[in-house]
Design an enzyme around this catalytic site. Structure first.
Site, PDB file in Angstrom:
ATOM      1  N   HIS A  76      30.997  -1.291  -7.788  1.00  0.00           N
ATOM      2  CA  HIS A  76      29.917  -1.272  -8.869  1.00  0.00           C
ATOM      3  C   HIS A  76      30.286  -2.644  -9.457  1.00  0.00           C
ATOM      4  CE1 HIS A  76      32.049   2.899  -9.324  1.00  0.00           C
ATOM      5  NE2 HIS A  76      30.799   3.045  -8.905  1.00  0.00           N
ATOM      6  N   HIS A  97      31.425   5.144   1.730  1.00  0.00           N
ATOM      7  CA  HIS A  97      31.992   3.410   1.598  1.00  0.00           C
ATOM      8  C   HIS A  97      31.884   3.781   3.391  1.00  0.00           C
ATOM      9  CE1 HIS A  97      31.431   3.059  -2.720  1.00  0.00           C
ATOM     10  NE2 HIS A  97      32.386   4.356  -2.856  1.00  0.00           N
TER      11      HIS A  97
END
Length: 303
Positions: free
Chosen positions: A78, A264
């Site tokens: 993030h 991911h």
């Protein structure tokens, strides 16, 4: 010339790790030309520095984790997404624990921090990685692809067979030449299912998770009182994650990323496949900013 960019000032924040539940102090600092984004574990003696590079990703369960020896920095995606969205090339990220604080579960607080610190152009050309030909990776029904594109575009599709998702948009494509990262993507929060939380906590994951820093979904509805920030917040968060993961290339991207149910692990696999295929990409700079295909990187478009 499109120049490299760092922070103008040092800025600090405090939060908790999503997975560890630990309190963590975060400090963002300016860094010299060609440093890249470097995470620094200041709680260790000596301090351990881990550059935000694809080859340093060691774990991808529920988040992207950088590893150097037995030292880790969890949940970098993030913050890296905010760095990418605002075109920050060089910065030191100091942490007092092993995980970047989750803040509100989006990149919004990091965008605010970076904008509060200010952006400083540096006397060196910004380097972009341009995709020259398609590169793809697959795992079961999941897929992640880079294709050439004169700009920066991220397309993503999720596929959840769940009442909350069925009536909502599960596909989005964001072309950053015409869309603001800050307005349209940065505020999308991470999400999780109540049914998974007990298991995750038994694995020492999501220990710091709550409706304060995630969208929590039960069997039929969103449990957060305020609901969603965007109608397509779920898929927008996957785009936010992907932008953070892609920034582990070490440079801003000229090309398109397409993800179908990618996470991911597959995102990192795609980066490694691209890096290994030296004919599929090139490093470019722009002496004349008017010839660059990426406008959202310029200061005026960053807010």
């Amino acid at each position: 010339m499109i120049k490299q960019r760092t922070l103008k000032n040092i800025i600090r924040a405090t939060g908790v790790g999503l997975h560890s539940g630990e309190k963590v102090y975060l400090t963002l600092k300016p860094a010299p030309v060609d440093t890249g984004i470097v995470f620094c574990r200041t709680d260790l003696d000596p301090v351990v520095e881990i550059p935000a590079r694809a080859e340093n990703v060691g774990e991808t369960t529920m988040s992207t984790t950088l590893v150097k020896g037995d030292v880790k920095v969890d949940t970098v995606e993030h913050l890296l997404s905010a760095m990418a969205g605002l075109g920050i090339d060089n910065a030191y990220v100091e942490l007092s624990a092993s995980e970047v604080p989750i803040m509100d579960g989006s990149a919004g607080p990091f965008v605010f921090l970076i904008q509060s610190a200010g952006l400083q152009e540096q006397e060196a050309a910004k380097k972009f990685i341009r995709i020259k030909r398609e590169v793809s990776v697959e795992e079961g029904d999941k897929r992640a692809v880079f294709v050439p594109f004169d700009g920066f575009k991220v397309s993503f599709e999720i596929d959840f067979d769940h009442p909350v998702f069925r009536g909502r948009t599960q596909q989005a494509s964001v072309d950053f030449s015409s869309t603001s990262f800050v307005k349209e993507v940065s505020r999308a929060r991470t999400f999780g299912f109540m049914r998974d939380i007990e298991y995750l906590r038994s694995q020492n994951l999501a220990l710091g998770g709550s409706v304060e820093n995630a969208i929590v979904v039960d069997e039929n509805r969103v449990l957060n009182e305020d609901g969603l920030r965007y109608e397509d917040e779920f898929v927008k968060h996957k785009i936010l994650d992907a932008i953070g993961d892609l920034y582990l290339l070490g440079n801003s991207l000229i090309g398109e990323f397409r993800g179908f149910k990618s996470g991911h692990a597959l995102n990192n696999q795609l980066l490694r496949s691209l890096i290994a295929d030296r004919d599929a990409w090139e490093v470019v700079t722009f002496e004349d900013a008017r010839t660059a295909p990426i406008s959202y990187m310029r200061p005026a478009a960053a807010v």
